[in-house]
Write an enzyme that holds these catalytic residues in place. Structure first.
Site, mmCIF file in Angstrom:
data_model
loop_
_atom_site.group_PDB
_atom_site.id
_atom_site.type_symbol
_atom_site.label_atom_id
_atom_site.label_comp_id
_atom_site.label_asym_id
_atom_site.label_seq_id
_atom_site.Cartn_x
_atom_site.Cartn_y
_atom_site.Cartn_z
ATOM 1 N N PRO A 165 -28.129 -5.334 -12.605
ATOM 2 C CA PRO A 165 -27.451 -5.422 -11.307
ATOM 3 C C PRO A 165 -28.012 -6.532 -10.418
ATOM 4 C CG PRO A 165 -29.072 -3.695 -11.179
ATOM 5 C CD PRO A 165 -29.207 -4.323 -12.551
ATOM 6 N N LYS A 170 -26.623 -10.062 -19.556
ATOM 7 C CA LYS A 170 -25.558 -10.388 -18.609
ATOM 8 C C LYS A 170 -26.005 -9.962 -17.215
ATOM 9 C CE LYS A 170 -22.143 -8.476 -16.772
ATOM 10 N NZ LYS A 170 -22.299 -9.072 -15.414
ATOM 11 N N GLU A 188 -30.516 3.189 -16.576
ATOM 12 C CA GLU A 188 -31.243 3.360 -15.310
ATOM 13 C C GLU A 188 -30.192 3.295 -14.223
ATOM 14 O OE1 GLU A 188 -34.218 4.121 -14.852
ATOM 15 O OE2 GLU A 188 -35.174 3.634 -16.750
ATOM 16 N N CYS A 229 -32.803 1.384 -6.309
ATOM 17 C CA CYS A 229 -32.385 2.704 -6.774
ATOM 18 C C CYS A 229 -33.284 3.819 -6.286
ATOM 19 C CB CYS A 229 -32.371 2.689 -8.284
ATOM 20 S SG CYS A 229 -33.925 2.078 -8.962
ATOM 21 N N GLU A 280 -25.217 8.045 -3.013
ATOM 22 C CA GLU A 280 -26.112 6.900 -2.886
ATOM 23 C C GLU A 280 -25.501 5.878 -1.914
ATOM 24 O OE1 GLU A 280 -26.395 4.229 -6.266
ATOM 25 O OE2 GLU A 280 -28.504 3.894 -5.825
ATOM 26 N N SER A 294 -44.684 1.170 -8.253
ATOM 27 C CA SER A 294 -44.657 1.906 -9.514
ATOM 28 C C SER A 294 -45.305 0.990 -10.549
ATOM 29 C CB SER A 294 -43.224 2.267 -9.903
ATOM 30 O OG SER A 294 -42.556 1.182 -10.479
HETATM 31 P P1 NAD Z 1 -22.877 -2.064 -10.911
HETATM 32 O O1 NAD Z 1 -22.910 -0.822 -11.739
HETATM 33 O O2 NAD Z 1 -21.629 -2.371 -10.159
HETATM 34 O O3 NAD Z 1 -23.162 -3.363 -11.816
HETATM 35 C C1 NAD Z 1 -24.298 -3.503 -12.591
HETATM 36 C C2 NAD Z 1 -24.016 -4.445 -13.748
HETATM 37 O O4 NAD Z 1 -23.048 -3.835 -14.615
HETATM 38 C C3 NAD Z 1 -23.434 -5.791 -13.339
HETATM 39 O O5 NAD Z 1 -23.983 -6.799 -14.160
HETATM 40 C C4 NAD Z 1 -21.950 -5.616 -13.623
HETATM 41 O O6 NAD Z 1 -21.287 -6.832 -13.869
HETATM 42 C C5 NAD Z 1 -21.992 -4.753 -14.867
HETATM 43 N N1 NAD Z 1 -20.770 -3.966 -15.125
HETATM 44 C C6 NAD Z 1 -19.896 -3.463 -14.215
HETATM 45 N N2 NAD Z 1 -18.896 -2.799 -14.855
HETATM 46 C C7 NAD Z 1 -19.146 -2.881 -16.184
HETATM 47 C C8 NAD Z 1 -18.471 -2.402 -17.364
HETATM 48 N N3 NAD Z 1 -17.351 -1.692 -17.290
HETATM 49 N N4 NAD Z 1 -19.005 -2.679 -18.566
HETATM 50 C C9 NAD Z 1 -20.162 -3.378 -18.660
HETATM 51 N N5 NAD Z 1 -20.834 -3.886 -17.590
HETATM 52 C C10 NAD Z 1 -20.338 -3.620 -16.363
HETATM 53 O O7 NAD Z 1 -24.139 -1.973 -9.962
HETATM 54 P P2 NAD Z 1 -24.552 -2.894 -8.712
HETATM 55 O O8 NAD Z 1 -23.683 -2.536 -7.573
HETATM 56 O O9 NAD Z 1 -24.704 -4.313 -9.103
HETATM 57 O O10 NAD Z 1 -26.026 -2.295 -8.497
HETATM 58 C C11 NAD Z 1 -26.263 -1.165 -7.761
HETATM 59 C C12 NAD Z 1 -26.538 0.061 -8.589
HETATM 60 O O11 NAD Z 1 -27.606 -0.137 -9.499
HETATM 61 C C13 NAD Z 1 -26.978 1.201 -7.705
HETATM 62 O O12 NAD Z 1 -26.312 2.379 -8.077
HETATM 63 C C14 NAD Z 1 -28.468 1.309 -7.988
HETATM 64 O O13 NAD Z 1 -29.026 2.557 -7.726
HETATM 65 C C15 NAD Z 1 -28.515 0.953 -9.419
HETATM 66 N N6 NAD Z 1 -29.883 0.558 -9.773
HETATM 67 C C16 NAD Z 1 -30.620 1.410 -10.573
HETATM 68 C C17 NAD Z 1 -31.940 1.102 -10.881
HETATM 69 C C18 NAD Z 1 -32.776 2.015 -11.745
HETATM 70 O O14 NAD Z 1 -33.774 1.558 -12.278
HETATM 71 N N7 NAD Z 1 -32.438 3.283 -11.893
HETATM 72 C C19 NAD Z 1 -32.490 -0.077 -10.392
HETATM 73 C C20 NAD Z 1 -31.721 -0.912 -9.586
HETATM 74 C C21 NAD Z 1 -30.396 -0.581 -9.299
#
Ligand code: NAD
Length: 479
Positions: free
Chosen positions: A148, A173, A248, A282, A383, A443
């Protein structure tokens, strides 16, 4: 403006199509680069490159892999400034945060270089007359890493470091919002002589390029960080070809502040962990449960602290937090604020987008605290992924634990009370992957990170994170 190349098999190559995506300076809204929307042919080329490289990389002696990974970490440090610069522009985070991120990426590669030297098999000693059994670990294969926008390099390095140490190769990606530092990283690692194809980068949207990577028959594993709903879609797709998956996902992390809490420590720690990176991570704190005895005093300290946190562009060295990465995230924060106010919350600080010459081009939202919150409000149950936090008054720590667990998320929790026995009992009962008691430091790479419930699947970092890139094989040898 020319479209930036993809990075496939050790070099920058143009996409097979001219479709491009603008990347914005998050503080000003200006387009700073164009990146390619990778085509299905690009996806196949990158995965085939990773497949070819896997053949050699998996055979390489562990010490040689470790040496190359240490050299890669050193190259990141030498070229750090270019990465820091790109992170400040494309994410919008202040310089100090970008510097920490780049250093963390280097440290992660070093950590996994060492951890890769400690991969161990097993020999069950069954005292069989004519047979021996060996349990060995093998790299899972080509890995797709989808990342992300909030920490493009750290979240990638959790995956890249573990994958390379295990003997896997990677196609990454990055988010369409923040692909620039990742493309630069690929150049740096190739110059540091990571063999061609071990690390490839494709740019583009998730629903097209991300999806094509997950559906493709070559990868054996998908390592994903992102939103819960995206993670579920990816897991469902990956199941079609039985790929291994690490997820994650999102968090909605609670902080529990008991009557015995040391507020001198709790208030600043909780403020930092609610509003750092403009609330875009997150395991940030989204909701707080404060015991009635200290509720008013605690809120007063939060308010005073929040008003001192400087919001501004990365170019201002005094900025504590920058803008949100995009309008979608800004709208989500605003909808959580609106919803809470309509349902009776009281605005303690923030709540309005900043205006004025420094803020005109970016989604700058100051630290926003909503008091008298409860579970009818989205800020307490969904969230936010922005600088907004709800604070609820509770009668006891027992009540706080029950609210904390009343969630589909389970990433992290925070407990503040000087009664250590009570704190430990609470930590044992909260359904999350990590708990911090009585202060919030970083962490560590040596400890696993990941979520219970809908916050994820599997763990990253530590030797547990490395195991996610290894398959077990049992060899029976008849003597
Ligand atoms: P997102 O889910 O919109 O996108 C994340 C990635 O997934 C991007 O690269 C996006 O292009 C890709 N993606 C989107 N749809 C897809 C599909 N259908 N198939 C494959 N890839 C796809 O998330 P965001 O808005 O960029 O990031 C925020 C989210 O990430 C929040 O929910 C946050 O909590 C989470 N996050 C989690 C952690 C963790 O370690 N648990 C860490 C950081 C962020």
């Amino acid at each position: 403006m020319d479209t930036l190349n993809l990075f496939i098999h050790g070099r920058a190559v143009p996409s097979t199509d001219s479709a491009a995506i603008p990347v914005l300076n998050k503080a000003t809204g200006e387009t700073i680069a164009l990146v390619a929307e990778s085509t299905p042919d690009d996806v196949s080329a990158a995965l085939e490159s990773a497949q070819t490289a896997f053949g050699e990389w998996r055979q390489k002696p562990a010490h040689d892999r470790a040496k190359l990974m240490r050299r890669a970490a050193e190259a990141i440090r030498v070229e750090a400034e270019s990465l820091v610069h790109l992170l400040t522009l494309e994410v919008g985070k202040p310089r100090a945060g970008a510097q920490r991120e780049v250093e963390a990426a280097a440290t992660l590669l070093e950590f996994f270089a060492e951890e890769g030297l400690r991969i161990r098999g097993e020999i069950p000693q069954l005292n069989l007359a004519d047979e021996r059994i060996f349990i060995v670990k093998e790299p899972v294969g080509v890995v797709v890493a989808i990342v992300p926008s909030n920490y493009p390099l750290i979240l990638l390095s959790w995956k890249l470091g573990a994958a390379l140490a295990a003997g896997c190769t990677v196609v990454a990606k990055p988010s369409e919002d923040t692909p620039l530092a990742t493309l630069r990283l690929a150049e740096i690692l190739a110059e540091a002589v990571l063999p061609p194809g071990t690390f490839n980068v494709l740019t583009g949207y998730g629903h097209t390029v991300g999806r094509a990577l997950v559906e493709h028959p070559i990868p054996r594993k998908v390592a994903f960080t992102g939103g819960v709903e995206t993670g579920k879609k990816i897991a469902a797709l990956a199941t079609q070809t039985n790929k291994r998956v690490t997820l994650e996902l999102g968090g909605q992390c609670p902080a529990l502040i008991g009557a015995e809490a040391d507020l001198d420590v709790a208030a600043p720690a909780l403020l930092k962990h609610s509003f750092d990176n403009a609330g875009q991570y997150c395991y940030r704190i989204n909701r707080m449960y404060a015991q009635a005895e200290i509720y008013d005093e605690f809120l007063a300290r939060l308010k005073a602290g929040a008003e001192k946190l400087k919001v501004g562009p990365a170019s201002d060295p005094t900025s504590f937090m920058g803008p949100l990465v995009n309008g979608r995230l800004f709208d989500k924060s605003m909808s959580h604020i609106q919803d809470a106010l309509e349902r009776g919350a009281k605005l303690v600080s923030g709540g309005q987008r900043l205006s004025g010459p420094d803020y005109a081009g970016g989604y700058f939202l100051p630290p926003t605290i909503l008091a008298e919150a409860d579970h009818s409000m989205r800020v307490m149950t969904e969230e936010t992924f922005g600088p907004v936090v709800g604070v609820m008054k509770v009668a006891s720590l027992e009540e706080a634990i029950s609210h904390a667990n009343n969630s589909r998320y389970g990433l992290a929790a925070y407990i503040f009370t000087k009664d250590v026995a009570q704190a430990l009992r609470a930590a044992e009962r909260i359904e999350v992957g990590s708990v911090w008691i009585n202060n919030i430091h970083r962490s560590y790479n040596e400890a696993p990170f990941g979520g219970f419930k809908e916050s994820g699947l599997g763990r990253e970092k530590s030797h547990y994170g490395l195991d996610e890139y290894l398959e077990l094989k049992t060899i029976y040898l008849s003597l």
